[in-house]
Design an enzyme around this catalytic site. Structure first.
Site, PDB file in Angstrom:
ATOM      1  NE  ARG A 241      -4.109  -1.345   0.581  1.00  0.00           N
ATOM      2  CZ  ARG A 241      -4.869  -2.663  -0.754  1.00  0.00           C
ATOM      3  NH1 ARG A 241      -3.587  -3.073  -1.228  1.00  0.00           N
ATOM      4  NH2 ARG A 241      -5.769  -3.067   0.216  1.00  0.00           N
ATOM      5  CD  GLU A 270      -3.425   2.645  -5.229  1.00  0.00           C
ATOM      6  OE1 GLU A 270      -4.481   1.463  -5.763  1.00  0.00           O
ATOM      7  OE2 GLU A 270      -2.520   2.366  -4.396  1.00  0.00           O
ATOM      8  CG  HIS A 288      -3.738  -1.181  -6.603  1.00  0.00           C
ATOM      9  ND1 HIS A 288      -4.106  -0.604  -5.045  1.00  0.00           N
ATOM     10  CD2 HIS A 288      -3.403  -2.541  -6.007  1.00  0.00           C
ATOM     11  CE1 HIS A 288      -3.593  -1.323  -4.174  1.00  0.00           C
ATOM     12  NE2 HIS A 288      -4.046  -2.535  -4.940  1.00  0.00           N
TER      13      HIS A 288
HETATM   14  C1  DGY Z   1      -5.982  -6.253  -1.931  1.00  0.00           C
HETATM   15  O1  DGY Z   1      -6.345  -7.271  -1.876  1.00  0.00           O
HETATM   16  O2  DGY Z   1      -6.112  -5.567  -0.813  1.00  0.00           O
HETATM   17  C2  DGY Z   1      -5.419  -6.206  -3.348  1.00  0.00           C
HETATM   18  O3  DGY Z   1      -4.377  -5.002  -3.431  1.00  0.00           O
HETATM   19  C3  DGY Z   1      -6.286  -5.369  -4.047  1.00  0.00           C
HETATM   20  O4  DGY Z   1      -6.793  -4.127  -3.550  1.00  0.00           O
END
Ligand code: DGY
Length: 328
Positions: A241, A270, A288
């Site tokens: 993240r 994002e 992402h």
């Molecule tokens: C997750 O599964 O956390 C991926 O990053 C999609 O948000």
């Protein structure tokens, strides 16, 4: 006698067909029809539902969860990350929240390796030169990247995804180092070297990869002081993240050359990534897509739908629950 009606499931975003078909067998399914996050319309659309399958883009704060509690029996998030949900509030309200661990680890780890290799070998810049029609005759000194093999990979986070990255990285002859809240057993470490502090890990990370969950504790934990600890010219990657990283500090370090190249799949804001990232030539930037393989996205959907069905219809206690204490 009329058969009992199916429980009502609200899904906040279009999912792969196989998942929607699977859900419709068990649930009376309502789907948010637009191809954008639902935002505040969630409150209206979720009225009267028994179960909700939500996305990482849907915020579940305490007030919203309290409103849902009057009718919703369980939630599932189509993600492994859960920082968008006030889990303490859900637990207080005795609302189970299911999630999608394991099934996406391999897909995300593939993207981590891709970013490590792309950053080390400077493939994004090379491809741009080709696409721009600027590719000249073969040259012994053009497109020179660096070979990742033999370097130390520092994994910040050694959960399921971190371990899947380590497994791949060993095949590329990277030496595995890691920092995690808890040290793994030696069977799980497989020779990886544990560092009790993130500072210690960063000092040895020729290649650094963020693979830890976003929590209030990890937020901006990769800050300017820690980035300065990386060996000069280090390769920086993030598949977890953006929240974990101080992006101003990261951009400064890439600009100064302290970080030699970066490969990023996630950003603090994002989809509005800091535009400075795009003007840095030695960055590989993905939108992402860690779990975005069709097999993975189907598996995530089936896991989430089955957890809701098994809990609501069969009274089972699915293992993929973020707050299993409410199941007892
Ligand atoms: C997750 O599964 O956390 C991926 O990053 C999609 O948000």
């Amino acid at each position: 006698m009329t058969p009992p009606s199916k429980p009502r499931l609200f899904i906040t975003r279009r999912l792969p067909d196989a998942v929607q078909e699977h859900a419709a067998k068990t649930f009376e399914m309502t789907l948010w029809p637009e191809d954008r996050p639902i935002g505040d319309a969630f409150d209206q659309w979720s009225v009267g539902m028994d179960a909700i399958l939500l996305m990482a883009t849907d915020r579940m704060d305490a007030e919203r969860l309290a409103r849902l509690r009057t009718h919703v029996k369980a939630l599932a998030t189509y993600s492994v990350g859960n920082e968008h949900i006030d889990l303490q509030a859900a637990t207080r309200l005795r609302l189970p929240v299911f999630f999608t661990p394991d099934v996406l680890s391999d897909a995300v780890a593939d993207i981590a390796m891709m970013l490590i290799i792309a950053a080390a070998r400077d493939t994004t810049r090379a491809e741009a030169i080709l696409r721009n029609g600027e590719w000249g005759p073969w040259s012994p000194t053009a497109f020179l990247g660096r070979h990742p093999g033999g370097r130390r990979l520092g994994l910040y986070g050694m959960g399921r995804i971190g371990q899947a990255i380590a497994k791949r990285a060993r095949g590329f002859d990277l030496a595995i180092h890691y920092h995690n809240r808890t040290r793994l057993s030696s069977a799980h470490e497989q020779g990886a070297q544990y560092h009790a502090t993130l500072d210690d890990l960063m000092r040895v990370s020729d290649v650094f990869c963020v693979a830890a969950p976003a929590t209030p504790t990890t937020r901006k934990s990769v800050n300017a002081a820690r980035i300065a600890l990386l060996p000069r010219g280090a390769i920086f990657t993030n598949i977890a993240r953006g929240d974990l990283v101080d992006e101003d500090a990261l951009i400064d370090a890439i600009t100064s050359g302290h970080i030699g190249a970066a490969g990023l799949d996630v950003y603090a804001r994002e989809p509005n990534l800091d535009p400075r990232f795009k003007s840095l030539p030695n960055t590989t930037l993905l939108p992402h897509i860690g779990s975005a393989a069709i097999e993975t996205r189907v598996a995530m959907g089936l896991l989430a739908v089955d957890a809701l069905a098994n809990f609501i219809l069969r009274g089972e206690k699915p293992r993929n629950c973020l707050n299993p204490e409410v199941l007892h």
